[in-house]
Design a protein around this motif. Structure first.
Motif, PDB file in Angstrom:
ATOM      1  N   ILE A 208     -50.956   3.016  15.190  1.00 17.27           N
ATOM      2  CA  ILE A 208     -50.520   3.802  16.217  1.00 17.27           C
ATOM      3  C   ILE A 208     -49.080   3.411  16.648  1.00 17.27           C
ATOM      4  O   ILE A 208     -48.238   4.432  16.821  1.00 17.27           O
ATOM      5  N   ALA A 209     -48.383   2.119  16.338  1.00 21.29           N
ATOM      6  CA  ALA A 209     -47.220   1.912  16.533  1.00 21.29           C
ATOM      7  C   ALA A 209     -46.763   0.650  15.805  1.00 21.29           C
ATOM      8  O   ALA A 209     -47.621  -0.013  15.380  1.00 21.29           O
ATOM      9  N   THR A 210     -45.375   0.573  15.291  1.00 21.87           N
ATOM     10  CA  THR A 210     -45.009  -0.542  14.642  1.00 21.87           C
ATOM     11  C   THR A 210     -43.717  -1.183  15.436  1.00 21.87           C
ATOM     12  O   THR A 210     -43.022  -0.541  16.166  1.00 21.87           O
ATOM     13  N   ILE A 211     -43.949  -2.548  15.878  1.00 23.53           N
ATOM     14  CA  ILE A 211     -42.904  -3.345  16.708  1.00 23.53           C
ATOM     15  C   ILE A 211     -42.430  -4.341  15.898  1.00 23.53           C
ATOM     16  O   ILE A 211     -43.043  -5.063  15.073  1.00 23.53           O
ATOM     17  N   ALA A 212     -41.133  -4.628  15.921  1.00 20.16           N
ATOM     18  CA  ALA A 212     -40.287  -5.717  15.350  1.00 20.16           C
ATOM     19  C   ALA A 212     -39.215  -6.171  16.239  1.00 20.16           C
ATOM     20  O   ALA A 212     -38.571  -5.342  17.066  1.00 20.16           O
ATOM     21  N   ASP A 213     -38.820  -7.172  16.085  1.00 18.25           N
ATOM     22  CA  ASP A 213     -37.640  -8.015  16.792  1.00 18.25           C
ATOM     23  C   ASP A 213     -36.496  -8.012  15.930  1.00 18.25           C
ATOM     24  O   ASP A 213     -36.162  -8.326  14.992  1.00 18.25           O
TER      25      ASP A 213
END
Length: 376
Positions: A208-213
């Protein structure tokens, strides 16, 4: 009168002969080429290699649903900053009719079983109170009654999970898709109305979503097999980004692949390096980048310009010509070391006081020669 004419003709012939001789000498003479010379000097040489690749986040987290359904609402956009626990999207449950029917049937069976067990329990309790049956018989019946109640509760919970997404009538825990880490929302590959599949042992599930710092980035690139043997973990890298001009980023090599991959006839090895990201610059995931690696470095060594070297046609050994007098040179063999393509290290054969001949000096083309070349 005839004598005067004769003398005049003789004089003209002499003049013509002298002019022809002078013209012949002038036309066949060449001006000497003056060669310049340079002294060796003390400098440093860095032998570098360039690895091409890209800059990517060190960790990317894919957010997947715990249940299957349809995307009902998306609350954030790509590029948004999120904290752990922030709501990203909401899923509408679309239960499977077959599973829902089976769960409903299980509830009814549990209700029937509980009703029958309750009758037996009440009858045995009355007998136990009168002292007709033993406590052992009563406890056995009470156990069956408790198990029937528990089975009904489990069946009702399963039915609620299939119908609404969670037990107890509340689907908030499973239908609300939240960020699991803090960072930047890199990608939302689904849209409202899309059907998604839950992640389980048999299916990776829909992302559904991709998150990264984006504050923790790494360089990922490839180097040729001829140079990979010279690399060591911990070596400094200098990263250049195509999207950010006139800026270099420091990095440190942290990984060298133990296995190469053949590409276009050559074997390439994957490398990774931790990039130091400055707060004033936003580095987006996927920027193309080049990493400069110092394979070998020497300080305070005797060097000359590499263009001054010549190589023996038979032995292929390097040599230079040293000035011994005014435009007089003699050959001297030299031993060379590392080179950066511009300067080359001199291990032996020269001193700082020697004057080395500058090669490839050509004579300027005269106007007459230009006309002849054009005529050809």
């Amino acid at each position: 009168m005839n004598k005067i004419v004769k003398y005049i003709l003789i004089a003209l012939l002499v003049i013509a002969a002298l002019w022809a001789v002078a013209f012949f000498i002038k036309s066949n003479s060449k001006s000497a080429i003056t060669y310049e010379s340079q002294k060796p000097f003390i400098s440093k040489i860095e032998k570098k290699s360039v690895a091409t690749g890209k800059v990517i986040p060190e960790d990317e987290v894919a957010i997947k649903p715990q249940i299957s359904g349809i995307i009902e609402k998306i609350y954030l956009e790509e590029g948004a900053k999120v904290a752990a626990g922030d709501l990203i999207a909401k899923i509408k449950i679309v239960p499977n009719e077959q599973a829902l029917n089976q769960a409903r049937g299980r509830v009814k069976n549990a209700e029937v079983s509980l009703g029958n067990t309750k009758i037996e329990y009440n009858r045995n309790k009355a007998l136990f109170d009168k002292g007709v049956i033993s406590s052992q018989d009563f406890n056995r019946q009470k156990l069956s009654y408790d198990q029937a109640m528990l089975e009904l509760q489990n069946a009702q919970s399963d039915y609620q999970i299939i119908r609404k997404g969670s037990a107890g009538g509340s689907s908030t825990a499973n239908t609300n898709i939240r960020a699991t880490i803090s960072g930047t929302l890199l990608e939302i590959p689904v849209e409202e109305g899309d059907q998604v599949i839950q992640s389980n042992n048999f299916n990776a599930g829909t992302t559904i979503a991709t998150i990264a710092d984006l504050g923790r980035m790494i360089f990922e690139g490839k180097v040729d097999e001829a140079e990979v043997g010279k690399l060591k973990v911990g070596m400094p890298l200098e990263i250049s980004l195509g999207a950010i001009e006139d800026k270099k980023f420091n990095a440190k090599l942290k990984f060298i692949a133990p296995k190469g991959i053949e590409e276009s006839g050559t074997v390439q090895f994957k490398i990774e390096g931790d990039v130091t990201v400055e707060k004033d610059f936003l580095i987006r995931a996927g920027y193309s980048a080049n990493a400069s690696l110092v394979l070998e470095k020497k300080d305070d060594i005797l060097v000359i310009m590499e263009s001054l070297l010549q190589f023996d046609k038979k032995t292929d050994k390097p040599y230079v010509e040293i000035e011994t007098g005014d435009q007089q040179f003699e050959r001297r063999d030299v031993e060379i070391g590392i080179s950066d393509g511009l300067n080359v290290e001199i291990i032996s054969g020269l001193t700082e006081d020697d004057q080395v001949k500058v090669w490839n000096k050509t004579e300027p083309i005269k106007k007459g020669d230009e006309d002849k070349e054009e005529a050809k």
